[in-house]
Design a protein around this motif. Structure first.
Motif: not given
Length: 91
Positions: A72-79
């Motif tokens: 998962v690319p960092r910009g898509m991570v919520i938590s």
């Protein structure tokens, strides 16, 4: 090797395979929120690599292995929420 287990909540893209009016299509203008639980293999500024299954070393093969790997690319991570390790039963 001890691996950290976590719940990764992230925004995913989605598609609507059916024909939609503009009003129906505009209702789809949001990411799909997904939760993936597994072993964190790497977490850095680029993103998170998480595996759903860990195969520990065995006598026949001394290297560990992983299955069901998701990046998962960092910009898509919520938590990214670490999960507590199970406590050993007292004997």
């Amino acid at each position: 090797m001890s691996r950290r287990i976590a719940v990764l909540t992230w925004n995913d893209a989605h598609a609507a395979p059916d024909q939609n009016s503009l009003d129906e299509a505009l209702k789809l203008h949001h990411p799909a929120v997904v939760q993936t639980t597994g072993y964190i293999l790497k977490s850095d500024d680029v993103g998170v690599l998480i595996a759903g299954e860990w195969l520990p070393p065995s006598q026949a093969d001394e290297s560990e292995a992983f299955r069901s790997i998701t990046f998962v690319p960092r910009g898509m991570v919520i938590s990214e929420t670490a999960q507590p390790r199970p406590r050993k039963k007292k004997t």
